[in-house]
Design a protein around this motif. Structure first.
Motif, mmCIF file in Angstrom:
data_model
loop_
_atom_site.group_PDB
_atom_site.id
_atom_site.type_symbol
_atom_site.label_atom_id
_atom_site.label_comp_id
_atom_site.label_asym_id
_atom_site.label_seq_id
_atom_site.Cartn_x
_atom_site.Cartn_y
_atom_site.Cartn_z
ATOM 1 N N UNK A 1 0.869 -1.171 0.000
ATOM 2 C CA UNK A 1 0.000 0.000 0.000
ATOM 3 C C UNK A 1 0.909 1.225 0.000
ATOM 4 N N UNK A 2 0.871 2.008 -1.052
ATOM 5 C CA UNK A 2 1.762 3.156 -1.163
ATOM 6 C C UNK A 2 1.092 4.458 -0.774
ATOM 7 N N UNK A 3 1.810 5.535 -1.023
ATOM 8 C CA UNK A 3 1.345 6.865 -0.645
ATOM 9 C C UNK A 3 0.066 7.259 -1.392
ATOM 10 N N UNK A 4 -0.003 6.968 -2.675
ATOM 11 C CA UNK A 4 -1.187 7.354 -3.449
ATOM 12 C C UNK A 4 -2.427 6.595 -2.988
ATOM 13 N N UNK A 5 -2.262 5.327 -2.667
ATOM 14 C CA UNK A 5 -3.390 4.542 -2.167
ATOM 15 C C UNK A 5 -3.828 5.050 -0.800
ATOM 16 N N UNK A 6 -2.866 5.373 0.048
ATOM 17 C CA UNK A 6 -3.183 5.899 1.386
ATOM 18 C C UNK A 6 -3.945 7.217 1.264
ATOM 19 N N UNK A 7 -3.517 8.076 0.358
ATOM 20 C CA UNK A 7 -4.204 9.357 0.167
ATOM 21 C C UNK A 7 -5.608 9.153 -0.410
ATOM 22 N N UNK A 8 -5.759 8.206 -1.336
ATOM 23 C CA UNK A 8 -7.073 7.926 -1.912
ATOM 24 C C UNK A 8 -8.056 7.491 -0.818
ATOM 25 N N UNK A 9 -7.561 6.718 0.143
ATOM 26 C CA UNK A 9 -8.400 6.298 1.266
ATOM 27 C C UNK A 9 -8.831 7.518 2.080
ATOM 28 N N UNK A 10 -7.889 8.424 2.352
ATOM 29 C CA UNK A 10 -8.187 9.619 3.153
ATOM 30 C C UNK A 10 -9.065 10.630 2.406
ATOM 31 N N UNK A 11 -9.139 10.515 1.098
ATOM 32 C CA UNK A 11 -10.003 11.405 0.327
ATOM 33 C C UNK A 11 -11.468 11.009 0.439
ATOM 34 N N UNK A 12 -11.706 9.754 0.773
ATOM 35 C CA UNK A 12 -13.067 9.245 0.709
ATOM 36 C C UNK A 12 -13.699 8.914 2.050
ATOM 37 N N UNK A 13 -12.963 9.080 3.128
ATOM 38 C CA UNK A 13 -13.529 8.796 4.450
ATOM 39 C C UNK A 13 -12.878 9.700 5.482
ATOM 40 N N UNK A 14 -13.624 10.003 6.506
ATOM 41 C CA UNK A 14 -13.131 10.811 7.609
ATOM 42 C C UNK A 14 -12.047 10.040 8.359
ATOM 43 N N UNK A 15 -11.021 10.739 8.806
ATOM 44 C CA UNK A 15 -9.889 10.105 9.493
ATOM 45 C C UNK A 15 -10.323 9.356 10.744
ATOM 46 N N UNK A 16 -11.263 9.904 11.491
ATOM 47 C CA UNK A 16 -11.740 9.220 12.696
ATOM 48 C C UNK A 16 -12.449 7.921 12.347
#
Length: 185
Positions: free
Chosen positions: A80-95
Motif C-alpha cells: 500500500x503506497x502513498x497514493x493509495x493511502x491518500x485515496x483512502x483519506x479522500x473518501x472517508x473521515x480520518x476518525x
C-alpha cells in the motif's frame, strides 16, 4: 523537514488544492477533511508530509495531525503506497478510518476505494494497535454489531460511524444504540 504549511487556498476542488505561501504555490490532492472544512481565499495551517522517491517528489497536505498520522501508518502497510493511502483519506473521515482499524472492521475497510478484502485484512492486522485510543476493546463487538445492523438497513457506513462516535455506547444496550442511531440517521 516541512511539518506545517501556512497559506491561502487559491483553488480547492475534489481533484486538487493549490495553496500559496509567500511567493510559492504548492499543488496537492485534498483529503476528506480539507474538502469538508476549508474554503477558497482563506488562510489555513496544514500538517504536511514531503515524500521523496526515485520517481518524484510529492507534498501531501493534511487537515490535522490525525490525518497525517493515518497517512504515514497506511503508507507503511505492505503493498500500500502513498497514493493509495491518500485515496483512502479522500473518501472517508480520518476518525472513521481509525475506528475501523481499531475495531478490526474488514467489511468497512474493504469498501474504501482501492481496498479489497485482502488489503483490508493487511491494514487491520498491521495497524491493529495504532489507533486503539479511538475505541475501547470492550466496545468492539457492540460497535460492529450496530454497524452491521444499521448498514443492512441501507445506511452509509461512514455516516453510521459519525453518529456512533458521538454516542456513549459503553453503557447502553445494543438495541438502544441502534434505536438512538436510527433517530439521528
Amino acid at each position: 523537514m516541512i511539518r506545517k504549511i501556512k497559506g491561502i487556498i487559491n483553488k480547492l476542488d475534489s481533484s486538487e488544492i493549490i495553496i500559496q505561501t509567500g511567493n510559492f504555490f504548492f499543488e496537492s490532492i485534498p483529503t476528506y477533511r480539507i474538502l469538508k472544512n476549508c474554503k477558497e481565499n482563506e488562510e489555513y495551517t496544514f500538517e504536511s508530509f514531503l515524500d521523496v522517491n526515485e520517481r518524484n517528489i510529492s507534498l501531501y497536505l493534511f487537515y490535522d495531525d490525525l490525518e497525517r498520522s493515518i497517512f504515514i501508518n497506511l503508507k507503511k502497510v505492505s503493498k500500500l503506497g502513498a497514493k493509495s493511502a491518500l485515496r483512502i483519506l479522500q473518501n472517508a473521515d480520518a476518525e472513521s478510518i481509525a475506528t475501523m482499524i481499531s475495531a478490526n472492521d474488514i467489511s468497512g475497510l474493504s469498501k474504501l476505494p482501492g481496498v479489497g478484502k485482502k488489503t483490508a485484512e493487511r491494514i487491520a492486522n498491521e495497524l491493529k494497535n495504532k489507533f486503539d485510543s479511538f475505541i475501547s476493546s470492550s466496545n468492539n463487538n457492540k460497535l460492529n454489531d450496530a454497524l452491521d445492523a444499521l448498514e443492512s438497513l441501507g445506511f452509509d457506513r461512514n455516516k453510521i460511524y459519525k453518529v456512533l462516535k458521538n454516542m456513549d455506547i459503553e453503557n447502553i444496550p445494543l438495541e438502544n444504540i441502534i434505536t438512538q442511531a436510527l433517530k439521528k440517521l
